[in-house]
Scaffold this motif. Structure first.
Motif, PDB file in Angstrom:
ATOM      1  N   TYR B 132      63.135   2.642  27.020  1.00 47.63           N
ATOM      2  CA  TYR B 132      62.974   1.263  26.566  1.00 47.63           C
ATOM      3  C   TYR B 132      64.128   0.393  27.059  1.00 47.63           C
ATOM      4  CZ  TYR B 132      62.910  -2.680  23.267  1.00 47.63           C
ATOM      5  OH  TYR B 132      62.907  -3.934  22.703  1.00 47.63           O
ATOM      6  N   LYS B 133      65.347   0.878  26.845  1.00 47.07           N
ATOM      7  CA  LYS B 133      66.515   0.080  27.236  1.00 47.07           C
ATOM      8  C   LYS B 133      66.601  -0.091  28.747  1.00 47.07           C
ATOM      9  CE  LYS B 133      70.146   0.038  24.277  1.00 47.07           C
ATOM     10  NZ  LYS B 133      71.382   0.525  23.675  1.00 47.07           N
ATOM     11  N   LEU B 136      63.821  -2.492  29.854  1.00 45.05           N
ATOM     12  CA  LEU B 136      64.128  -3.839  29.376  1.00 45.05           C
ATOM     13  C   LEU B 136      65.138  -4.508  30.310  1.00 45.05           C
ATOM     14  CD1 LEU B 136      63.436  -5.713  26.961  1.00 45.05           C
ATOM     15  CD2 LEU B 136      65.543  -4.926  25.901  1.00 45.05           C
ATOM     16  N   LYS B 137      66.147  -3.749  30.705  1.00 46.67           N
ATOM     17  CA  LYS B 137      67.187  -4.303  31.588  1.00 46.67           C
ATOM     18  C   LYS B 137      66.620  -4.652  32.948  1.00 46.67           C
ATOM     19  CE  LYS B 137      71.188  -2.549  29.376  1.00 46.67           C
ATOM     20  NZ  LYS B 137      71.739  -1.277  29.004  1.00 46.67           N
ATOM     21  N   ARG B 138      65.706  -3.831  33.445  1.00 47.48           N
ATOM     22  CA  ARG B 138      65.201  -4.035  34.796  1.00 47.48           C
ATOM     23  C   ARG B 138      64.036  -5.016  34.871  1.00 47.48           C
ATOM     24  NH1 ARG B 138      63.363   0.649  37.526  1.00 47.48           N
ATOM     25  NH2 ARG B 138      63.203   1.862  35.624  1.00 47.48           N
ATOM     26  N   SER B 139      63.459  -5.380  33.713  1.00 44.83           N
ATOM     27  CA  SER B 139      62.263  -6.227  33.732  1.00 44.83           C
ATOM     28  C   SER B 139      62.603  -7.666  34.092  1.00 44.83           C
ATOM     29  CB  SER B 139      61.591  -6.184  32.373  1.00 44.83           C
ATOM     30  OG  SER B 139      62.432  -6.767  31.407  1.00 44.83           O
ATOM     31  N   PRO B 141      62.000 -11.497  33.118  1.00 40.94           N
ATOM     32  CA  PRO B 141      61.537 -12.222  31.939  1.00 40.94           C
ATOM     33  C   PRO B 141      60.327 -13.104  32.208  1.00 40.94           C
ATOM     34  CG  PRO B 141      63.613 -13.123  32.728  1.00 40.94           C
ATOM     35  CD  PRO B 141      63.366 -11.858  33.492  1.00 40.94           C
ATOM     36  N   GLY B 144      57.009 -11.300  31.701  1.00 42.01           N
ATOM     37  CA  GLY B 144      56.900 -10.497  30.492  1.00 42.01           C
ATOM     38  C   GLY B 144      57.755  -9.269  30.674  1.00 42.01           C
ATOM     39  N   ALA B 145      58.218  -8.723  29.584  1.00 38.29           N
ATOM     40  CA  ALA B 145      59.153  -7.618  29.691  1.00 38.29           C
ATOM     41  C   ALA B 145      58.459  -6.336  30.168  1.00 38.29           C
ATOM     42  CB  ALA B 145      59.838  -7.381  28.353  1.00 38.29           C
ATOM     43  N   VAL B 147      57.515  -3.983  28.534  1.00 38.62           N
ATOM     44  CA  VAL B 147      58.017  -2.853  27.763  1.00 38.62           C
ATOM     45  C   VAL B 147      57.331  -2.761  26.396  1.00 38.62           C
ATOM     46  CG1 VAL B 147      60.260  -2.633  28.864  1.00 38.62           C
ATOM     47  CG2 VAL B 147      59.988  -4.270  27.048  1.00 38.62           C
ATOM     48  N   GLY B 148      56.297  -3.588  26.239  1.00 45.43           N
ATOM     49  CA  GLY B 148      55.576  -3.614  24.967  1.00 45.43           C
ATOM     50  C   GLY B 148      55.040  -2.250  24.548  1.00 45.43           C
ATOM     51  N   ASP B 151      57.746  -0.059  23.210  1.00 53.00           N
ATOM     52  CA  ASP B 151      58.117  -0.549  21.877  1.00 53.00           C
ATOM     53  C   ASP B 151      57.104  -0.071  20.827  1.00 53.00           C
ATOM     54  OD1 ASP B 151      59.885  -2.336  20.272  1.00 53.00           O
ATOM     55  OD2 ASP B 151      58.010  -3.418  19.955  1.00 53.00           O
TER      56      ASP B 151
END
Lengths: 132, 180
Positions: B132-133, B136-139, B141, B144-145, B147-148, B151
């Motif tokens: 997740y982390k 999230l860092k590589r996505s 914005p 959209g992330a 990473v839903g 999550d």
């Protein structure tokens, strides 16, 4: 800091209340965040922060107050960018600190705050709301 | 006949332990209205606060994912079918409270989606957190992330479950179930 404007945005169901005060040096964001387009909401705030941090002197103390009971993943990405900018300023010697108030019954909120904190070096206090 | 049909719908909902359902085209406003209604309803049932937060959170990620998928399919000849096809349910079964949602998905997108969920199914809580982390860092914005799903997997007590039912053309009806 005369050139930098105040930001006051009222909260809605899916966007938080935002109060950025460049005179008192308190930046507060409070409320749930799951807008249709999180980046559209946070981009102006990220730009504002860049300008604010660029003018910030090492003598000024800045307090960031966060209270975010629920943020969706795209908002989380925006907060990550926001906090990384603050952390960068702290590493440059600026006095920046974060204080996150959370509801003790909401484990997800605490977890979210702790996960942000893990990757940052700036002072980051996580306080239960009842302790206020 | 209409009353008989309605009774059938209710019987079906009860049999499946469904408390809340929405079927049709999603909008941000509907997601907000339903999200708050879900929260209020669960509060009135005196559920533990954490369970309510997790259900609310998964509900928002799932519905926004489905809505964003529809928005991304504006140029598809099946656009109207896709955006009308969504259904969201919240219910309770032997495993616990669940959120189950479905919508029509095009073939190539389905492969990406199922591969992403399969990737998560073997991971424990710590591995999910690391992934997740990292994502999230590589996505980006703007897009959209993305990473839903991770999550949702993190907030579920069981692995995410899905099913695929072939529909017309290259479309399939895809359902995802998350148990809190």
């Amino acid at each position: 800091m005369g050139s930098i404007r105040h930001i006051q945005i009222e909260g809605t169901r899916s966007t938080p209340e935002v109060r950025f005060d460049p005179e008192r040096h308190i930046l507060a964001i409070r409320g749930q965040s799951y807008p249709e387009n999180a980046f559209a909401f946070y981009e102006p705030l990220l730009k504002w922060l860049d300008e604010y941090l660029a003018e910030l002197t090492a003598e000024t103390t800045v307090e960031i107050e966060l209270q975010l009971p629920y943020i969706n993943t795209t908002s989380t990405k925006c907060f990550l960018m926001f906090l990384e900018k603050l952390d960068g300023a702290f590493k440059e010697g600026k006095r920046v600190s974060v204080r996150w108030l959370y509801d003790e019954e909401n484990e997800s909120e605490l977890e979210c705050a702790e996960e942000f904190k893990e990757d940052l070096v700036l002072p980051f206090e996580i306080v239960p709301k009842a302790a206020e | 006949m209409i009353d008989k049909n309605l009774l059938d719908v209710q019987t079906l909902l009860r049999r499946n332990g469904i408390l809340i359902s929405f079927s049709g085209r999603l909008s941000q406003q509907l997601i907000e209205e339903y999200g708050e209604a879900v929260k209020t309803y669960l509060e009135s049932e005196n559920r533990p606060k954490n369970e309510i937060f997790h259900i609310f959170s998964i509900f928002i990620e799932l519905t926004q994912n489905i809505k964003n998928y529809g928005t991304a399919k504006t140029d598809s000849p099946f656009y109207d079918k896709i955006v009308q096809s969504s259904i969201i349910t919240i219910g309770k079964d032997g495993q616990g409270s669940y959120i189950c949602a479905g919508n029509l998905v095009e073939g190539p997108d389905l492969e990406v989606l199922t591969a992403r969920i399969d990737e998560l199914s073997g991971l424990n809580k710590d591995e999910l957190k690391t992934l997740y982390k990292d994502r999230l860092k590589r996505s980006e914005p703007e897009f959209g992330a993305g990473v839903g799903l991770i999550d949702m997997a993190r907030k579920s007590s069981h692995a995410l479950q899905y099913s695929v039912t072939p529909a017309e053309g290259n479309l399939s009806f895809f359902t995802l179930k998350a148990v809190v």
